[in-house]
Design a protein around this motif. Structure first.
Motif, PDB file in Angstrom:
ATOM      1  N   ASP A 127       1.407   3.181   5.515  1.00 20.51           N
ATOM      2  CA  ASP A 127       2.622   3.442   6.289  1.00 20.51           C
ATOM      3  C   ASP A 127       3.835   2.993   5.461  1.00 20.51           C
ATOM      4  OD1 ASP A 127       4.766   3.402   8.059  1.00 20.51           O
ATOM      5  OD2 ASP A 127       3.548   2.663   9.741  1.00 20.51           O
ATOM      6  N   ALA A 128       4.815   3.878   5.348  1.00 17.03           N
ATOM      7  CA  ALA A 128       6.012   3.573   4.549  1.00 17.03           C
ATOM      8  C   ALA A 128       6.742   2.331   5.054  1.00 17.03           C
ATOM      9  CB  ALA A 128       6.955   4.766   4.587  1.00 17.03           C
ATOM     10  N   LEU A 129       6.587   2.012   6.336  1.00 18.50           N
ATOM     11  CA  LEU A 129       7.312   0.861   6.891  1.00 18.50           C
ATOM     12  C   LEU A 129       6.549  -0.449   6.673  1.00 18.50           C
ATOM     13  CD1 LEU A 129       8.698   2.355  10.233  1.00 18.50           C
ATOM     14  CD2 LEU A 129       9.754   2.267   7.982  1.00 18.50           C
ATOM     15  N   HIS A 130       5.294  -0.353   6.217  1.00 17.85           N
ATOM     16  CA  HIS A 130       4.477  -1.560   5.983  1.00 17.85           C
ATOM     17  C   HIS A 130       3.623  -1.311   4.750  1.00 17.85           C
ATOM     18  CE1 HIS A 130       5.633  -2.779  10.028  1.00 17.85           C
ATOM     19  NE2 HIS A 130       5.314  -1.563  10.409  1.00 17.85           N
ATOM     20  N   LEU A 131       4.258  -1.304   3.599  1.00 18.58           N
ATOM     21  CA  LEU A 131       3.519  -0.946   2.373  1.00 18.58           C
ATOM     22  C   LEU A 131       2.592  -2.088   1.958  1.00 18.58           C
ATOM     23  CD1 LEU A 131       6.495   0.709   0.445  1.00 18.58           C
ATOM     24  CD2 LEU A 131       4.462   1.874   1.337  1.00 18.58           C
ATOM     25  N   PRO A 132       1.337  -1.773   1.621  1.00 19.47           N
ATOM     26  CA  PRO A 132       0.397  -2.834   1.217  1.00 19.47           C
ATOM     27  C   PRO A 132       0.598  -3.179  -0.260  1.00 19.47           C
ATOM     28  CG  PRO A 132      -0.722  -0.719   1.241  1.00 19.47           C
ATOM     29  CD  PRO A 132       0.706  -0.447   1.652  1.00 19.47           C
ATOM     30  N   LEU A 133       1.823  -3.519  -0.632  1.00 17.99           N
ATOM     31  CA  LEU A 133       2.169  -3.763  -2.037  1.00 17.99           C
ATOM     32  C   LEU A 133       2.960  -5.065  -2.144  1.00 17.99           C
ATOM     33  CD1 LEU A 133       3.370  -0.127  -2.928  1.00 17.99           C
ATOM     34  CD2 LEU A 133       1.180  -1.165  -3.526  1.00 17.99           C
TER      35      LEU A 133
END
Ligand SMILES: C[S@@+](CC[C@H](N)C(=O)[O-])C[C@H]1O[C@@H](n2cnc3c(N)ncnc32)[C@H](O)[C@@H]1O
Length: 255
Positions: A127-133
């Motif tokens: 999800d762009a609002l919660h990037l796993p980065l």
């Protein structure tokens, strides 16, 4: 009042909007590429290419860490890959619709199969609002025709600046509403002709009624630039493409 994020019909809050957008793209994924090329008369290819060209210096750096967020079926990613040198680190291509991402992943796999050294992309469900980065881990984020669909534009920009390195670059390609006579002619096409063709090819009404509505609700360039500046971006600019039907926002994460 300017929209703070996408609100498909029937969605009352951000969670509902995100769910509706994801379901909509899952449902049109099998027809998405065909529809896109028909509806844009393949001008979309030119826009992806122009966007990639703007970031050619970063793309040419083999160590640059690059994310294409809202990658869908992967066309923007493929345009970016053309600018990568042999042996370059892979581009991350992320989307939250499995239906769309699966088609992109097939494209990336076919490219990877060309052999060692060929620049390739890795598909990531996210999800762009919660990037796993990690914070400050990317040199470039590009997003094509995806940002307008986010449930919260400000949160999206903040998340992009969280994962960009200071000095890292951002490119947001999306539709716009041109002014003047061209704008009037285009409005007829966009609000009447396009939903009708979309319905014919895709057999569904909703998605191609949502498209013009979402473009109409999207902040105009001066508001988008103000939002980008207020969320930590510098050197913000808008580059209109094809009479301003689409355009690329560019920015640099502040130091
Ligand atoms: C119009 S398509 C664009 C796809 C591709 N970038 C292109 O240029 O053809 C928009 C994409 O954004 C994705 N998307 C929308 N909101 C998202 C979010 N919050 N996180 C990840 N992907 C999202 C959708 O699933 C869809 O695949």
């Amino acid at each position: 009042m300017t929209a703070t994020g996408s609100r498909p019909a029937g969605a009352h809050d951000e969670a509902g909007a995100a769910q509706a957008v994801r379901q909509m793209f899952d449902s049109i994924a099998p027809r998405y590429d065909l529809l896109n090329h028909v509806l844009s008369a393949s001008v979309d290819r030119l826009w992806w290419w122009q966007t990639a060209r703007r970031f050619k210096t970063i793309l040419a750096n083999p160590d640059a860490q690059i994310l294409d967020i809202c990658c869908g079926t992967g066309h923007m990613t493929m345009a970016l890959l053309k600018g990568r040198p042999r042996g370059a680190s892979p581009i991350l291509a992320a989307d939250f619709s499995r239906g769309m991402l699966a088609r992109g992943a097939e494209r990336f796999e076919a490219r990877r199969a060309r052999g060692q050294g060929t620049p390739y992309a890795i598909a990531l469900e996210a999800d762009a609002l919660h990037l796993p980065l990690r914070d400050a881990s990317l040199d470039l984020i590009v997003t094509a025709f995806g940002f307008r669909n986010l449930a919260n534009y400000e949160a999206g920009l903040r998340e992009f600046n969280r994962v960009l390195k200071p000095g890292g670059q951002l490119g947001i390609l999306d539709f716009s509403e041109p002014g003047g006579l061209i704008g009037k002619a285009y409005a007829v096409y966009f609000h009447r002709v396009l939903p009708a063709i979309g319905r014919l090819i895709c057999g569904k009404d909703g998605p191609y009624r949502y498209l013009p509505t979402s473009v109409g609700n999207f902040p105009p360039p001066h508001e988008m630039i103000a939002l980008m500046q207020s969320t930590g971006s510098t050197e913000c600019a808008w580059h209109p493409y094809t009479f301003g039907i689409a355009g690329l926002y560019t920015a640099v994460r502040g130091l």
